[in-house]
Design a protein around this motif. Sequence first.
Motif, mmCIF file in Angstrom:
data_model
loop_
_atom_site.group_PDB
_atom_site.id
_atom_site.type_symbol
_atom_site.label_atom_id
_atom_site.label_comp_id
_atom_site.label_asym_id
_atom_site.label_seq_id
_atom_site.Cartn_x
_atom_site.Cartn_y
_atom_site.Cartn_z
ATOM 1 N N LEU A 58 0.830 -1.212 0.000
ATOM 2 C CA LEU A 58 0.000 0.000 0.000
ATOM 3 C C LEU A 58 0.862 1.258 0.000
ATOM 4 O O LEU A 58 0.548 2.241 -0.695
ATOM 5 C CB LEU A 58 -0.924 -0.006 1.225
ATOM 6 N N LYS A 99 1.567 4.412 -2.679
ATOM 7 C CA LYS A 99 1.244 5.707 -2.094
ATOM 8 C C LYS A 99 -0.237 5.830 -1.749
ATOM 9 O O LYS A 99 -0.879 6.855 -2.004
ATOM 10 C CB LYS A 99 1.672 6.840 -3.037
ATOM 11 N N LEU A 100 -0.752 4.733 -1.185
ATOM 12 C CA LEU A 100 -2.159 4.711 -0.793
ATOM 13 C C LEU A 100 -2.352 5.002 0.696
ATOM 14 O O LEU A 100 -3.492 5.244 1.130
ATOM 15 C CB LEU A 100 -2.774 3.352 -1.134
ATOM 16 N N CYS A 101 -1.322 4.925 1.512
ATOM 17 C CA CYS A 101 -1.437 5.192 2.944
ATOM 18 C C CYS A 101 -0.185 5.935 3.422
ATOM 19 O O CYS A 101 0.879 5.812 2.774
ATOM 20 C CB CYS A 101 -1.650 3.896 3.739
ATOM 21 N N PHE A 160 -3.750 7.715 5.119
ATOM 22 C CA PHE A 160 -4.814 8.570 4.621
ATOM 23 C C PHE A 160 -5.265 9.552 5.710
ATOM 24 O O PHE A 160 -5.339 10.765 5.475
ATOM 25 C CB PHE A 160 -5.984 7.726 4.144
ATOM 26 N N CYS A 212 -6.244 3.926 4.597
ATOM 27 C CA CYS A 212 -6.288 4.279 3.166
ATOM 28 C C CYS A 212 -7.663 4.831 2.839
ATOM 29 O O CYS A 212 -8.641 4.583 3.546
ATOM 30 C CB CYS A 212 -6.016 3.055 2.287
ATOM 31 N N ARG A 220 -9.693 5.177 -3.317
ATOM 32 C CA ARG A 220 -8.541 4.709 -4.095
ATOM 33 C C ARG A 220 -8.343 3.202 -3.989
ATOM 34 O O ARG A 220 -7.798 2.578 -4.897
ATOM 35 C CB ARG A 220 -7.287 5.446 -3.626
ATOM 36 N N VAL A 221 -8.727 2.620 -2.871
ATOM 37 C CA VAL A 221 -8.609 1.183 -2.702
ATOM 38 C C VAL A 221 -9.771 0.720 -1.833
ATOM 39 O O VAL A 221 -10.100 1.351 -0.819
ATOM 40 C CB VAL A 221 -7.256 0.798 -2.077
#
Length: 394
Positions: free
Chosen positions: A73, A77-79, A81, A95, A99-100
């Motif tokens: 993740l 670059k998803l977390c 958040f 996150c 986005r996910v």
Amino acid sequence: MCATHGIDLAGLAKLYVITHREWNAVKVGIGACTGYNSRLLQHERQGWELYRARDYTTGAAAYDVEQAVLDRLRGAKLCPFLTKDVMPNGWSETCSTDRVTADEVWAMVEEETRRTPGTYDPRSGARPRAAVLIDAEAAAEKMRARGYEPLVLYPGRTNATWPSRCTTCGHKGRPTFNAVLNGGQGCRICRTRAAQAKRAAANAPKAEGVMRAAGFEPLEPYRTSQTPWHCRCTTCSRESTPTYSNVSNGGTRCRFCSAKSSNAERAAAEMQAAGFQPLVPYPGRTTDPWNCRCSCGNEVTTRLSFVRSGTTGCKKCPRAGGRTDPANAAAEARRAGFEPLETYPGKTTDRWRCRCACGTEVTVALTNIRRGRTRCGTCSKDHTDGSARTATSP
């Protein structure tokens, strides 16, 4: 593996994925998830909802899977958040669901679980307690390093009271090793003294000004309002110990100036003027007992305060106002049929050795003579026997 806090890497653990509708967030985490204080239950109290969860035989296996998922993740670059202000615990593992999705995160969990075999064997038995892991001598050395000398052996638990003596003030207390180790529990006597010293330093300028305005020059630092303060009177130059509380409430004269005390020369002069010759030095206060010799020759213990209130003799001295002169007392005794054999003792209730008219030595009190006593016990018996013979004779 031996840690007594945090997640138990050698015990059972759970990996979970949770979602938050209001924050539009998804999170992955691990924990024992048992008991009222479990991390999952804490998240649920904040509005998180459980999406999926999986049990692992060891916390180490769950930790490896979680870290592998977080690496993927973060690589995308998803977390994180959410911020720490919004979610203090676990904010870096969140996150955005935009986005996910939770399904995609759980798919990563399944995939990493297959890739990461459980290489750690679970522990047999309960998790070790902190008391077992702490060496008693090491704990005692830590107590000494923080100002405590243990009086008994280590109690076995970090939160148990440990009788100890403060090496600074010598006070005996019962702190806990955990509190002392964390620096949160010092000696209460030392804390109190430090607080008093801080207050004294803040109030000292005002207190010194009040004392000087009242005619006292402080000879030592200010401590508390109720503590005697060694000062010198600017009027008579004598040293005394008034309290700041009394002076601030209106006391503007020292005890010497107000005649509540005296020096040795003045006190001796006052006693001699009242008829007492001091046998020992002045005790220091007007209310202290003072051994003296009365003008009648009797050794007594009196006080300077008594002399100042009007006392001019001891109890055996003839004085007006309820006292009887020895000559008058002897005349009263002779009129009643008693010849005194010693000097009048001084009080009407004192025992007085006399000789009765029948020749018997007796001890009588002037009070009884004044009440009508005119014969001794022998005379009374003879009188009773004679009356009885007269009454029964033909």
